[in-house]
Design a protein around this motif. Structure first.
Motif, PDB file in Angstrom:
ATOM      1  N   LEU A   1      49.879  -3.737 -21.682  1.00 33.94           N
ATOM      2  CA  LEU A   1      50.472  -2.699 -20.817  1.00 33.94           C
ATOM      3  C   LEU A   1      51.718  -3.283 -20.170  1.00 33.94           C
ATOM      4  CD1 LEU A   1      47.152  -1.762 -18.999  1.00 33.94           C
ATOM      5  CD2 LEU A   1      48.381  -0.249 -20.556  1.00 33.94           C
ATOM      6  N   GLY A   2      52.748  -2.463 -20.035  1.00 28.31           N
ATOM      7  CA  GLY A   2      53.961  -2.957 -19.369  1.00 28.31           C
ATOM      8  C   GLY A   2      55.007  -3.348 -20.390  1.00 28.31           C
ATOM      9  N   ASP A   3      55.851  -4.309 -20.016  1.00 29.67           N
ATOM     10  CA  ASP A   3      56.982  -4.658 -20.874  1.00 29.67           C
ATOM     11  C   ASP A   3      56.497  -5.300 -22.180  1.00 29.67           C
ATOM     12  OD1 ASP A   3      59.580  -4.823 -21.665  1.00 29.67           O
ATOM     13  OD2 ASP A   3      60.255  -6.055 -19.986  1.00 29.67           O
ATOM     14  N   THR A   4      57.301  -5.120 -23.221  1.00 26.74           N
ATOM     15  CA  THR A   4      56.988  -5.706 -24.530  1.00 26.74           C
ATOM     16  C   THR A   4      57.167  -7.217 -24.477  1.00 26.74           C
ATOM     17  OG1 THR A   4      57.799  -3.723 -25.621  1.00 26.74           O
ATOM     18  CG2 THR A   4      57.680  -5.713 -26.975  1.00 26.74           C
ATOM     19  N   ARG A   5      56.192  -7.949 -25.023  1.00 25.52           N
ATOM     20  CA  ARG A   5      56.367  -9.395 -25.210  1.00 25.52           C
ATOM     21  C   ARG A   5      55.968  -9.733 -26.639  1.00 25.52           C
ATOM     22  NH1 ARG A   5      56.727 -12.536 -20.376  1.00 25.52           N
ATOM     23  NH2 ARG A   5      56.985 -14.305 -21.773  1.00 25.52           N
ATOM     24  N   VAL A   6      56.567 -10.819 -27.147  1.00 27.20           N
ATOM     25  CA  VAL A   6      56.287 -11.218 -28.533  1.00 27.20           C
ATOM     26  C   VAL A   6      55.051 -12.116 -28.568  1.00 27.20           C
ATOM     27  CG1 VAL A   6      57.133 -12.473 -30.548  1.00 27.20           C
ATOM     28  CG2 VAL A   6      58.693 -11.027 -29.227  1.00 27.20           C
ATOM     29  N   PHE A   7      54.072 -11.662 -29.337  1.00 26.66           N
ATOM     30  CA  PHE A   7      52.869 -12.437 -29.576  1.00 26.66           C
ATOM     31  C   PHE A   7      53.101 -13.170 -30.897  1.00 26.66           C
ATOM     32  CE2 PHE A   7      48.481 -12.689 -31.269  1.00 26.66           C
ATOM     33  CZ  PHE A   7      47.829 -13.247 -30.187  1.00 26.66           C
ATOM     34  N   SER A   8      53.097 -14.509 -30.864  1.00 29.08           N
ATOM     35  CA  SER A   8      53.399 -15.283 -32.079  1.00 29.08           C
ATOM     36  C   SER A   8      52.139 -15.972 -32.573  1.00 29.08           C
ATOM     37  CB  SER A   8      54.424 -16.374 -31.778  1.00 29.08           C
ATOM     38  OG  SER A   8      55.542 -15.829 -31.147  1.00 29.08           O
ATOM     39  N   LEU A   9      52.050 -16.086 -33.890  1.00 30.12           N
ATOM     40  CA  LEU A   9      50.936 -16.837 -34.483  1.00 30.12           C
ATOM     41  C   LEU A   9      51.509 -17.899 -35.414  1.00 30.12           C
ATOM     42  CD1 LEU A   9      49.828 -13.485 -34.874  1.00 30.12           C
ATOM     43  CD2 LEU A   9      47.789 -14.899 -34.796  1.00 30.12           C
ATOM     44  N   ARG A  10      50.845 -19.042 -35.475  1.00 30.81           N
ATOM     45  CA  ARG A  10      51.217 -20.057 -36.467  1.00 30.81           C
ATOM     46  C   ARG A  10      49.934 -20.596 -37.083  1.00 30.81           C
ATOM     47  NH1 ARG A  10      53.253 -25.298 -32.817  1.00 30.81           N
ATOM     48  NH2 ARG A  10      51.215 -25.725 -31.920  1.00 30.81           N
ATOM     49  N   LYS A  11      49.999 -20.845 -38.389  1.00 25.58           N
ATOM     50  CA  LYS A  11      48.811 -21.301 -39.128  1.00 25.58           C
ATOM     51  C   LYS A  11      48.544 -22.761 -38.798  1.00 25.58           C
ATOM     52  CE  LYS A  11      46.227 -20.251 -42.959  1.00 25.58           C
ATOM     53  NZ  LYS A  11      46.314 -21.002 -44.205  1.00 25.58           N
ATOM     54  N   GLN A  12      47.284 -23.127 -38.789  1.00 30.59           N
ATOM     55  CA  GLN A  12      46.946 -24.547 -38.607  1.00 30.59           C
ATOM     56  C   GLN A  12      47.434 -25.305 -39.836  1.00 30.59           C
ATOM     57  OE1 GLN A  12      45.739 -25.925 -35.991  1.00 30.59           O
ATOM     58  NE2 GLN A  12      44.377 -24.512 -34.911  1.00 30.59           N
ATOM     59  N   PRO A  13      48.095 -26.451 -39.651  1.00 29.96           N
ATOM     60  CA  PRO A  13      48.560 -27.198 -40.834  1.00 29.96           C
ATOM     61  C   PRO A  13      47.385 -27.847 -41.563  1.00 29.96           C
ATOM     62  CG  PRO A  13      49.073 -28.393 -38.804  1.00 29.96           C
ATOM     63  CD  PRO A  13      48.425 -27.106 -38.391  1.00 29.96           C
ATOM     64  N   PRO A  14      47.540 -28.123 -42.878  1.00 31.09           N
ATOM     65  CA  PRO A  14      46.457 -28.816 -43.589  1.00 31.09           C
ATOM     66  C   PRO A  14      46.297 -30.233 -43.030  1.00 31.09           C
ATOM     67  CG  PRO A  14      48.430 -28.633 -44.946  1.00 31.09           C
ATOM     68  CD  PRO A  14      48.709 -27.860 -43.704  1.00 31.09           C
ATOM     69  N   PRO A  15      45.104 -30.827 -43.185  1.00 26.02           N
ATOM     70  CA  PRO A  15      44.841 -32.139 -42.555  1.00 26.02           C
ATOM     71  C   PRO A  15      45.877 -33.192 -42.935  1.00 26.02           C
ATOM     72  CG  PRO A  15      42.848 -31.280 -43.619  1.00 26.02           C
ATOM     73  CD  PRO A  15      43.946 -30.314 -43.927  1.00 26.02           C
ATOM     74  N   GLU A  16      46.391 -33.125 -44.191  1.00 20.17           N
ATOM     75  CA  GLU A  16      47.337 -34.171 -44.624  1.00 20.17           C
ATOM     76  C   GLU A  16      48.669 -34.108 -43.874  1.00 20.17           C
ATOM     77  OE1 GLU A  16      45.943 -31.894 -46.526  1.00 20.17           O
ATOM     78  OE2 GLU A  16      47.384 -30.928 -47.891  1.00 20.17           O
ATOM     79  N   ASP A  17      48.944 -33.006 -43.173  1.00 17.95           N
ATOM     80  CA  ASP A  17      50.185 -32.911 -42.396  1.00 17.95           C
ATOM     81  C   ASP A  17      50.032 -33.476 -40.981  1.00 17.95           C
ATOM     82  OD1 ASP A  17      51.546 -31.944 -44.495  1.00 17.95           O
ATOM     83  OD2 ASP A  17      51.780 -29.889 -43.760  1.00 17.95           O
ATOM     84  N   ASN A  18      48.844 -33.972 -40.668  1.00 15.14           N
ATOM     85  CA  ASN A  18      48.624 -34.670 -39.388  1.00 15.14           C
ATOM     86  C   ASN A  18      49.178 -33.943 -38.182  1.00 15.14           C
ATOM     87  OD1 ASN A  18      47.365 -36.941 -40.595  1.00 15.14           O
ATOM     88  ND2 ASN A  18      49.410 -37.592 -41.296  1.00 15.14           N
ATOM     89  N   GLY A  19      48.897 -32.647 -38.091  1.00 17.18           N
ATOM     90  CA  GLY A  19      49.308 -31.904 -36.892  1.00 17.18           C
ATOM     91  C   GLY A  19      50.781 -31.522 -36.879  1.00 17.18           C
ATOM     92  N   ASP A  20      51.480 -31.669 -38.013  1.00 12.85           N
ATOM     93  CA  ASP A  20      52.893 -31.280 -38.082  1.00 12.85           C
ATOM     94  C   ASP A  20      52.972 -29.796 -38.480  1.00 12.85           C
ATOM     95  OD1 ASP A  20      55.539 -30.874 -38.615  1.00 12.85           O
ATOM     96  OD2 ASP A  20      55.725 -32.437 -40.152  1.00 12.85           O
ATOM     97  N   TYR A  21      53.530 -28.979 -37.588  1.00  7.49           N
ATOM     98  CA  TYR A  21      53.595 -27.523 -37.810  1.00  7.49           C
ATOM     99  C   TYR A  21      54.896 -27.075 -38.478  1.00  7.49           C
ATOM    100  CZ  TYR A  21      49.396 -26.790 -34.968  1.00  7.49           C
ATOM    101  OH  TYR A  21      48.108 -26.802 -34.501  1.00  7.49           O
ATOM    102  N   THR A  22      55.718 -28.037 -38.965  1.00 12.66           N
ATOM    103  CA  THR A  22      57.038 -27.669 -39.494  1.00 12.66           C
ATOM    104  C   THR A  22      56.951 -26.629 -40.612  1.00 12.66           C
ATOM    105  OG1 THR A  22      57.705 -29.931 -39.055  1.00 12.66           O
ATOM    106  CG2 THR A  22      59.187 -28.633 -40.441  1.00 12.66           C
TER     107      THR A  22
END
Ligand SMILES: O=C(O)CCC(=O)C(=O)O
Length: 301
Positions: A213-234
């Motif tokens: 409700l109220g002003d529009t805000r952007v809800f963003s999603l990002r996929k969990q990286p595979p284990p071999e990427d060690n937490g790198d979301y690039t």
């Protein structure tokens, strides 16, 4: 300017003057005639400096690692059901219902909830350091809710309008909810950081129903990286969902296992926005530390 000053100084000696338009594309390098590349497949870069001449061949090697492209962010803004991923934990699904509340109803509901809910600013802890959440919240249900190492006491007396909205959301989703986290973003500087709603108290594969409700805000999603990427979301997939006044968004299936979400700060004018996230909370087993994550991510500011 003297002829000498017009020439480039290279490695302690003056290089020969290069003709202004040599015809070749790309950066120009002074290449003496007797050191031109012998064959078109060999990028031969040679520089001769008087008597101290060196010759070096540069060969193209295929990169040993495949070149990875950053996937283009997708946008979801039309009412519909979206399977946003399959695996590793199952299907992750978003259901977007724009205009779930007609604008005139959404208007008065927004004003009423803004004025009448017991909004307060929660203090969270990260690595032992206290910080204030950049938004106001309140929590409804039978049980307290713990995240980011701090617990919200439950308001057990639901505001009548929240009861009406809970019923409407339950009918639309086919799910029942026993709890509600209310968020108030006072302006564009209020936000919620990347996190998943994956506290053990929410159970496995929770359905989260989020009403805006109220002003529009952007809800963003990002996929969990595979284990071999060690937490790198690039290189992960990303989705943005602009959440407008009166919109209902359902997150279902493996969404909390395989994706994170956030509402980032915005630096242009944004009015206030209320977000109601209906959930079901289960009592934590005896001896279980409240607020424990199924996956070890933590709700950020
Ligand atoms: O404000 C929103 O749309 C998201 C809120 C949220 O992510 C949460 O309460 O966990």
């Amino acid at each position: 300017m003297s002829d000498k000053r017009q020439r480039a100084r290279v490695q302690g000696s003056w290089a020969k003057q290069v003709p202004k338009h040599s015809g070749a594309a790309g950066p120009k390098v002074a290449v003496p005639n007797n050191h031109q590349p012998k064959d078109a497949n060999t990028a031969s870069g040679s520089w001769g400096f008087g008597s101290q001449q060196t010759s070096k061949n540069f060969e193209f090697h295929q990169p040993s690692k495949p070149i990875r492209e950053v996937p283009q962010e997708k946008v979801i803004e039309k009412t519909g059901d979206y399977e946003i991923s399959h695996g590793p934990s199952g299907v992750s699904r978003l259901r977007l219902l724009s205009g779930f509340l007609p604008p005139e109803e959404a208007d008065w509901m927004f004003s009423k909830l803004l004025a009448e809910l017991p909004w307060s600013q929660k203090t969270n802890y990260r690595q032992g350091e206290a910080y204030e959440e950049p938004r106001l919240t309140c929590w409804y249900g039978e049980l307290p809710y713990t995240y980011a190492h701090s617990t919200m006491a439950a308001n057990t007396q639901w505001h009548p309008l929240l009861l009406t909205l809970r019923l409407a959301v339950e009918q639309a989703s086919g799910c029942s909810f026993n709890s509600l986290l209310c968020n108030l973003y006072r302006d564009g500087h209020d936000s919620i950081g990347w996190h998943s709603d994956d506290e053990a108290s929410l159970g496995s594969k929770p359905v989260i129903a989020s009403l805006s409700l109220g002003d529009t805000r952007v809800f963003s999603l990002r996929k969990q990286p595979p284990p071999e990427d060690n937490g790198d979301y690039t290189y992960v997939e990303r989705i943005r969902v602009p959440l407008t006044h009166g919109t209902l968004l359902l997150m279902e299936g493996a969404t909390q296992d395989d994706w994170q979400h956030q509402v980032a700060k915005e630096y242009h004018d944004r009015g206030p926005r209320i977000n109601l996230t209906f959930r079901t909370i289960y009592p934590e087993p005896e001896g279980h530390r409240p607020g424990t994550k199924i996956r070890f991510t933590s709700k950020q500011p």
